[in-house]
Write a protein that holds these residues in place. Structure first.
Motif, PDB file in Angstrom:
ATOM      1  N   ALA A 168       4.925  -0.507   2.422  1.00  0.00           N
ATOM      2  CA  ALA A 168       4.319   0.729   1.936  1.00  0.00           C
ATOM      3  C   ALA A 168       5.326   1.518   1.110  1.00  0.00           C
ATOM      4  O   ALA A 168       6.539   1.460   1.352  1.00  0.00           O
ATOM      5  CB  ALA A 168       3.817   1.582   3.104  1.00  0.00           C
ATOM      6  N   PRO A 199      -0.865  -1.837   5.106  1.00  0.00           N
ATOM      7  CA  PRO A 199       0.128  -2.496   4.259  1.00  0.00           C
ATOM      8  C   PRO A 199       1.308  -3.062   5.044  1.00  0.00           C
ATOM      9  O   PRO A 199       1.804  -2.426   5.983  1.00  0.00           O
ATOM     10  CB  PRO A 199       0.582  -1.379   3.318  1.00  0.00           C
ATOM     11  CG  PRO A 199       0.274  -0.116   4.037  1.00  0.00           C
ATOM     12  CD  PRO A 199      -0.940  -0.387   4.871  1.00  0.00           C
ATOM     13  N   ASN A 218      -5.284   3.704   0.357  1.00  0.00           N
ATOM     14  CA  ASN A 218      -5.284   2.389   1.012  1.00  0.00           C
ATOM     15  C   ASN A 218      -6.695   1.915   1.328  1.00  0.00           C
ATOM     16  O   ASN A 218      -6.889   0.988   2.120  1.00  0.00           O
ATOM     17  CB  ASN A 218      -4.433   2.432   2.280  1.00  0.00           C
ATOM     18  CG  ASN A 218      -2.945   2.543   1.956  1.00  0.00           C
ATOM     19  OD1 ASN A 218      -2.492   2.038   0.929  1.00  0.00           O
ATOM     20  ND2 ASN A 218      -2.194   3.201   2.816  1.00  0.00           N
ATOM     21  N   GLY A 254       0.815  -1.221   0.000  1.00  0.00           N
ATOM     22  CA  GLY A 254       0.000   0.000   0.000  1.00  0.00           C
ATOM     23  C   GLY A 254       0.837   1.254   0.000  1.00  0.00           C
ATOM     24  O   GLY A 254       2.073   1.214  -0.081  1.00  0.00           O
TER      25      GLY A 254
END
Length: 298
Positions: free
Chosen positions: A219, A216, A200, A192
């Motif tokens: 990320a 996530p 997200n 994400g």
């Protein structure tokens, strides 16, 4: 006798400038000439558009109604003139374009050669920035923005929209299995974004709604970084079709959970300051990119 376009422009200038004297300076006329034009326009329309006193001016209800439509009429006339001019002239000069890295890499760069062949006198300057920039500060002619637009004084043109897909590489799915439900994503490595929380929120229907907020495991600030991580088999990602359509077509990424996807599409808009000297270059580029995007829309 009907209202003329120059009278509409005077009326709009008075409202935008806030006074007859300021409008007169803007359009290069005397205040008395501006006042006569307003009176003539009101006489033609047989209604009062502006209540004028020595201290202030207020639009009447009819004036508010007329202002909105006058602006639309003049914008349509300007666009028509630009399009006619485009048919008669060869666009030329420098065109500075700004877009997020994924859009630049996947929806602009692949078509630069064709664009330059079609418009050899336009010099492209391509800049990537994943944050929203100030067009004037960055000397940018047109910026491509993904997602809903905030209120702005900029002109915007829709280039279309792009669906969001939940994706994973065949290697990841072979190693970890394919999730059979939205709830099963909790057992997987999710990729994400770091900066924008709304990115997200995945467009997936589940027991608590039609958007799934994910935390996530890995990320990144850029969608292109997340794409590369997904291609490397590092996890499951939610990315826009404009940047992954080739990966899907070639089998490098697989769409998962399609039945749970809400079908949400990210708006894609071009924003720019209207300027007649730039209009030909901007119009050519936007028409070209919009045509290319339509070629892989789903």
């Amino acid at each position: 006798m009907k209202a003329r376009s120059d009278e509409l422009q005077v009326f709009i200038s008075v409202i935008e400038c806030g006074s007859i004297s300021a409008a007169a300076e803007q359009v290069g006329q005397t205040p008395s000439a501006i006042s006569r034009t307003l009176s003539r326009l009101e006489a033609k329309l047989e209604t009062t558009l502006i209540n004028r006193t020595t201290r202030r001016m207020d639009l009447t209800e009819e004036g508010k109604f007329f202002l909105e439509r006058a602006r639309l009429i003049l914008a349509q006339m300007e666009e028509l003139e630009e399009r006619l001019s485009l048919r008669q002239q060869t666009p030329a000069g420098r065109l500075r374009i700004n877009a997020a890295s994924p859009f630049m890499l996947h929806s602009v760069v692949p078509y630069v050669a064709e664009f330059r062949e079609r418009y050899p006198d336009i010099q492209l300057e391509l800049n990537s920035n994943d944050l929203i920039i100030d067009l004037l500060e960055q000397s940018t002619d047109v910026a491509i923005r993904i997602g809903a637009l905030a209120d702005s004084t900029l002109h915007a043109r829709s280039l279309g929209s792009s669906p969001l897909n939940i994706l994973a590489s065949p290697a990841y799915l072979k190693k970890h299995g394919t999730p059979g439900s939205v709830e099963a994503l909790a057992e997987h490595v999710l990729l994400g974004f770091t900066q924008t929380e709304t990115l997200n929120h995945w467009p997936l229907r589940h027991a608590e709604g039609d958007r799934l907020f994910i935390q996530p495991a890995i990320a990144a600030s850029s969608g292109e970084t997340l794409r590369q991580l997904a291609l490397a088999g590092e996890g499951i990602v939610c990315l826009s079709h404009f940047m992954t359509h080739e990966d899907i077509r070639l089998g490098r990424l697989n769409i998962i959970l399609p039945d749970a996807n809400t079908g949400y599409r990210q708006p894609i808009n071009a924003v720019y300051y209207r300027n007649s000297q730039l209009a030909l270059r901007i119009q050519c580029f936007l028409d070209f990119i919009q045509q290319k995007m339509a070629g892989y829309a789903v």
